[in-house]
Scaffold this motif. Structure first.
Motif, PDB file in Angstrom:
ATOM      1  N   ASN A   9      -4.468  -0.463  -2.475  1.00 28.06           N
ATOM      2  CA  ASN A   9      -3.545   0.520  -3.028  1.00 28.06           C
ATOM      3  C   ASN A   9      -4.382   1.771  -3.299  1.00 28.06           C
ATOM      4  OD1 ASN A   9      -2.369   2.146  -5.231  1.00 28.06           O
ATOM      5  ND2 ASN A   9      -0.806   0.558  -5.321  1.00 28.06           N
TER       6      ASN A   9
ATOM      7  N   SER B  47      -0.693   0.384   2.266  1.00 28.15           N
ATOM      8  CA  SER B  47      -2.099   0.313   1.914  1.00 28.15           C
ATOM      9  C   SER B  47      -2.925   1.402   2.582  1.00 28.15           C
ATOM     10  CB  SER B  47      -2.668  -1.052   2.305  1.00 28.15           C
ATOM     11  OG  SER B  47      -2.615  -1.220   3.712  1.00 28.15           O
TER      12      SER B  47
ATOM     13  N   MET C  67      -4.301  -5.694  -0.780  1.00 25.66           N
ATOM     14  CA  MET C  67      -2.982  -5.809  -0.151  1.00 25.66           C
ATOM     15  C   MET C  67      -3.160  -6.465   1.223  1.00 25.66           C
ATOM     16  SD  MET C  67      -1.562  -1.977  -1.109  1.00 25.66           S
ATOM     17  CE  MET C  67       0.134  -2.321  -0.626  1.00 25.66           C
TER      18      MET C  67
END
Length: 386
Positions: A332, A286, A382
């Motif tokens: 992301n 991430s 994430m």
């Protein structure tokens, strides 16, 4: 068949139709591009049993007729011709192309074996081309690419009165855009799942005219058909495609996030910062957004080999009044960039509920203004390592 046509007109028409040709046709005949000359025009078309493309352009027709040739080869030839008028003539077995001193001869394909194009459904309504193209571009970034999950490769088009909604998701992000349109038929409500690739091509290639006509014939069992038509200086263009089968996931409720925390920042500044910081982001890890009281800090790393940190000014608002409910979020980086690049406003609003929960991005015209309600982009965050 014998016709004379301007080089740029022919090249543009052939290129446009050839884009719809299948890369791996199920039968060789579907690699063909059909030319039909009559009156004072020529119709160029392609069809692979799923998607059809047709363009009508003006031409000097001295002998009417029909010819079917390799579409990809004709496109390459048309693109390479010199800037002079083009003559095309065919007999029973060959098509001859003459442009200046250049001459090409192509073998004809059996036109009798070529399938008939589907009929364009009755017009349902019209859209403003530039607005439609922008809306589709903002939504298709969230559509899936995995052909094994075809329902996620589509864009759900919903008609309700004088509003059209476009919705796409690949399960990890989703985008919703609402835009006005003008109904012209009896259908004022409906829904269709349109292949994202075809929708994108249709919207981008029909911006020359004043309006785009949308025609929808929804059917059972995936047999529905949707068509787009536009007229401009580059001729009359039509695309039809079969609707995707399957039930689109119910994700609209994820667009109604009640945030505990909002972050507002300059769109171009955060895009540039994300691009820089993401250079060191390890694959499948991430990009971390650390949230302060009046700024955000973007962080990424590839183990101990490389790290990047960049801070940006931001307006951070605790919506609960009980102190910051979260101090970091994991994105992301590719999804974040896609969402930010889809915005068309100077500022962006991030709406957070809790770590690991969906984050809603909406466009802001002014930093202290209200977020736009017609475009929403959700990214599944994430989980960050503890």
């Amino acid at each position: 068949m014998k016709i004379h046509v301007e080089r740029d007109v022919l090249a543009d028409a052939v290129q446009w139709v050839a884009r719809s040709l299948p890369n791996r046709p199920s039968v060789p005949i579907l690699a063909g591009l059909k030319l039909e000359a009559s009156g004072n025009q020529v119709v160029l078309s392609s069809f692979d049993y799923e998607t059809s493309a047709k363009v009508v352009v003006a031409a000097d027709v001295t002998e009417e007729g029909t010819a079917l040739v390799s579409g990809k080869l004709l496109a390459e030839i048309a693109r390479s011709l010199p800037a002079k008028p083009v003559s095309l003539s065919s007999d029973d077995s060959r098509l001859e192309i003459t442009c200046g001193s250049a001459r090409f001869t192509l073998q004809l394909l059996p036109v009798g074996e070529y399938p008939d194009l589907p009929e364009m459904p009755s017009a349902t309504g019209t859209l403003e081309p530039e607005l439609f193209a922008q809306a589709v571009a903002q939504v298709v970034v969230a559509a899936g690419r995995d052909e094994l999950l075809p329902v996620f490769t589509g864009v759900r088009l919903e008609i309700e009165g004088d509003t059209v909604s476009l919705l796409a998701t690949d399960r990890y992000r989703m985008a919703l855009k609402e835009l006005p349109w003008t109904p012209t038929g009896s259908v004022t409500d409906g829904a269709a799942l349109v292949p994202a690739r075809v929708l994108s091509e249709s919207s981008k290639s029909m911006t020359a005219g004043e309006r785009i006509s949308l025609s929808l014939a929804a059917g059972d069992g995936g047999e529905g058909l949707i068509g787009f038509a536009g007229e401009g200086s580059n001729g009359v263009r039509e695309i039809t495609t079969r609707l995707l089968d399957g039930e689109f996931p119910k994700v609209r409720h994820l667009m109604s996030i009640q945030p505990n925390l909002t972050v507002r920042a300059n769109t171009s500044e955060i895009v540039s910062a994300v691009k820089r910081v993401a250079l060191v982001a390890e694959r499948n890890t991430s990009l971390r957004m650390v949230i302060g009281e009046d700024h955000i800090t973007l962080e990424a790393a590839t183990g101990d080999q490389a790290q990047a940190v960049e801070a940006l000014e931001a307006t951070v608002v605790d919506e609960t009044g009980q102190g910051l409910s979260m101090n970091a979020a994991g994105f992301n980086p590719h999804y974040l960039l896609d969402a930010l690049n889809a915005l068309d406003t100077p500022y962006v609003n991030f709406a957070f509920t809790a770590p690991g929960k969906p984050c809603l991005l909406t466009p802001l015209v002014e930093l202290d203004g209200e977020p736009s309600a017609d475009y929403k982009h959700v990214i599944m965050l994430m989980r960050l390592p503890q």
